[in-house]
Design a protein around this motif. Structure first.
Motif, PDB file in Angstrom:
ATOM      1  N   GLY A   1       0.817  -1.208   0.000  1.00  0.00           N
ATOM      2  CA  GLY A   1       0.000   0.000   0.000  1.00  0.00           C
ATOM      3  C   GLY A   1       0.851   1.258   0.000  1.00  0.00           C
ATOM      4  N   GLU A   2       0.175   2.373   0.217  1.00  0.00           N
ATOM      5  CA  GLU A   2       0.840   3.670   0.193  1.00  0.00           C
ATOM      6  C   GLU A   2       1.221   4.098   1.603  1.00  0.00           C
ATOM      7  OE1 GLU A   2      -1.083   6.666  -2.154  1.00  0.00           O
ATOM      8  OE2 GLU A   2      -1.969   5.152  -3.453  1.00  0.00           O
ATOM      9  N   ALA A   3       2.246   4.920   1.682  1.00  0.00           N
ATOM     10  CA  ALA A   3       2.722   5.401   2.977  1.00  0.00           C
ATOM     11  C   ALA A   3       2.874   6.909   2.942  1.00  0.00           C
ATOM     12  CB  ALA A   3       4.068   4.751   3.313  1.00  0.00           C
ATOM     13  N   ARG A   4       2.977   7.480   4.094  1.00  0.00           N
ATOM     14  CA  ARG A   4       3.364   8.882   4.249  1.00  0.00           C
ATOM     15  C   ARG A   4       4.745   8.880   4.902  1.00  0.00           C
ATOM     16  NH1 ARG A   4      -0.460  12.406   2.807  1.00  0.00           N
ATOM     17  NH2 ARG A   4      -2.648  11.789   2.945  1.00  0.00           N
ATOM     18  N   ALA A   5       5.362  10.030   4.972  1.00  0.00           N
ATOM     19  CA  ALA A   5       6.743  10.129   5.431  1.00  0.00           C
ATOM     20  C   ALA A   5       6.919   9.858   6.927  1.00  0.00           C
ATOM     21  CB  ALA A   5       7.304  11.513   5.093  1.00  0.00           C
ATOM     22  N   ARG A   6       5.891  10.109   7.727  1.00  0.00           N
ATOM     23  CA  ARG A   6       6.010   9.990   9.185  1.00  0.00           C
ATOM     24  C   ARG A   6       4.855   9.139   9.695  1.00  0.00           C
ATOM     25  NH1 ARG A   6       8.441  12.460  13.368  1.00  0.00           N
ATOM     26  NH2 ARG A   6       7.243  12.931  15.215  1.00  0.00           N
ATOM     27  N   ASN A   7       5.146   8.233  10.628  1.00  0.00           N
ATOM     28  CA  ASN A   7       4.136   7.354  11.216  1.00  0.00           C
ATOM     29  C   ASN A   7       4.168   7.500  12.728  1.00  0.00           C
ATOM     30  OD1 ASN A   7       3.330   5.738   8.726  1.00  0.00           O
ATOM     31  ND2 ASN A   7       5.556   5.601   8.715  1.00  0.00           N
ATOM     32  N   VAL A   8       2.963   7.476  13.325  1.00  0.00           N
ATOM     33  CA  VAL A   8       2.850   7.661  14.771  1.00  0.00           C
ATOM     34  C   VAL A   8       1.804   6.689  15.308  1.00  0.00           C
ATOM     35  CG1 VAL A   8       2.296   9.315  16.602  1.00  0.00           C
ATOM     36  CG2 VAL A   8       3.381  10.124  14.513  1.00  0.00           C
ATOM     37  N   VAL A   9       2.109   6.052  16.434  1.00  0.00           N
ATOM     38  CA  VAL A   9       1.128   5.254  17.167  1.00  0.00           C
ATOM     39  C   VAL A   9       1.160   5.744  18.602  1.00  0.00           C
ATOM     40  CG1 VAL A   9       0.407   2.956  17.925  1.00  0.00           C
ATOM     41  CG2 VAL A   9       1.475   3.245  15.668  1.00  0.00           C
ATOM     42  N   ILE A  10      -0.001   6.177  19.088  1.00  0.00           N
ATOM     43  CA  ILE A  10      -0.110   6.716  20.446  1.00  0.00           C
ATOM     44  C   ILE A  10      -1.104   5.853  21.209  1.00  0.00           C
ATOM     45  CG2 ILE A  10      -0.615   8.738  21.851  1.00  0.00           C
ATOM     46  CD1 ILE A  10      -0.210  10.423  19.273  1.00  0.00           C
ATOM     47  N   GLU A  11      -0.698   5.389  22.383  1.00  0.00           N
ATOM     48  CA  GLU A  11      -1.540   4.543  23.230  1.00  0.00           C
ATOM     49  C   GLU A  11      -2.220   5.393  24.294  1.00  0.00           C
ATOM     50  OE1 GLU A  11      -0.402   0.428  24.997  1.00  0.00           O
ATOM     51  OE2 GLU A  11       0.215   1.978  26.425  1.00  0.00           O
ATOM     52  N   PHE A  12      -3.495   5.081  24.559  1.00  0.00           N
ATOM     53  CA  PHE A  12      -4.279   5.736  25.609  1.00  0.00           C
ATOM     54  C   PHE A  12      -4.816   4.662  26.550  1.00  0.00           C
ATOM     55  CE2 PHE A  12      -4.225   8.706  22.166  1.00  0.00           C
ATOM     56  CZ  PHE A  12      -4.231   9.961  22.763  1.00  0.00           C
ATOM     57  N   PRO A  13      -5.178   5.023  27.766  1.00  0.00           N
ATOM     58  CA  PRO A  13      -5.689   4.029  28.717  1.00  0.00           C
ATOM     59  C   PRO A  13      -6.949   3.307  28.230  1.00  0.00           C
ATOM     60  CG  PRO A  13      -5.230   6.116  29.839  1.00  0.00           C
ATOM     61  CD  PRO A  13      -5.052   6.351  28.372  1.00  0.00           C
ATOM     62  N   SER A  14      -7.727   3.951  27.352  1.00  0.00           N
ATOM     63  CA  SER A  14      -8.959   3.343  26.831  1.00  0.00           C
ATOM     64  C   SER A  14      -9.313   3.986  25.491  1.00  0.00           C
ATOM     65  CB  SER A  14     -10.121   3.563  27.810  1.00  0.00           C
ATOM     66  OG  SER A  14     -10.441   4.950  27.876  1.00  0.00           O
ATOM     67  N   HIS A  15     -10.215   3.318  24.780  1.00  0.00           N
ATOM     68  CA  HIS A  15     -10.725   3.874  23.530  1.00  0.00           C
ATOM     69  C   HIS A  15     -11.447   5.189  23.803  1.00  0.00           C
ATOM     70  CE1 HIS A  15     -13.669   3.800  20.024  1.00  0.00           C
ATOM     71  NE2 HIS A  15     -12.485   3.881  19.465  1.00  0.00           N
ATOM     72  N   GLU A  16     -12.188   5.240  24.897  1.00  0.00           N
ATOM     73  CA  GLU A  16     -12.915   6.451  25.267  1.00  0.00           C
ATOM     74  C   GLU A  16     -11.962   7.613  25.507  1.00  0.00           C
ATOM     75  OE1 GLU A  16     -13.411   3.407  26.657  1.00  0.00           O
ATOM     76  OE2 GLU A  16     -15.336   2.976  25.729  1.00  0.00           O
ATOM     77  N   ALA A  17     -10.827   7.353  26.183  1.00  0.00           N
ATOM     78  CA  ALA A  17      -9.838   8.414  26.429  1.00  0.00           C
ATOM     79  C   ALA A  17      -9.218   8.885  25.117  1.00  0.00           C
ATOM     80  CB  ALA A  17      -8.751   7.921  27.385  1.00  0.00           C
TER      81      ALA A  17
END
Length: 102
Positions: free
Chosen positions: A48-64
């Motif tokens: 697939g296609e990509a962008r130059a920068r990737n980020v994954v951020i974790e939160f305590p819950s989906h609601e947060a």
């Protein structure tokens, strides 16, 4: 309870302008318990296609994770990232808490 995540793919067109976004988003991320799992770094676009920068951020819950996105603090920060500074694809997703292959 399953955690929540932001998964973002970003093209930064104005690195100086993007620095203002990074400085401004810290308030919302701290308030909602965000933790960076991926913040840039080397990657291989294997399908697939990509962008130059990737980020994954974790939160305590989906609601947060959703509350952070919709918060006035994040929306103020987001204004610094909008085009022409950057172009982003971001999803907010619930983590998986079920059985794993084993």
């Amino acid at each position: 309870m399953a955690k929540g995540y932001w998964i973002g793919r970003v093209d930064v067109n104005d690195p100086e302008g993007y620095k203002a976004y990074v400085a401004a988003n810290a308030e919302a991320f701290a308030k909602y318990g965000a933790r960076f799992l991926v913040r840039g770094g080397a990657f291989a676009a294997v399908e697939g296609e990509a962008r130059a920068r990737n980020v994954v951020i974790e939160f305590p819950s989906h609601e947060a994770a959703l509350a952070c996105w919709h918060s006035p603090e994040y929306q103020r920060a987001k204004a610094f990232r909008e085009p022409p500074v950057g172009l982003a694809d971001i999803i907010v997703i619930e983590g998986y808490d079920g059985p794993q292959p084993g």
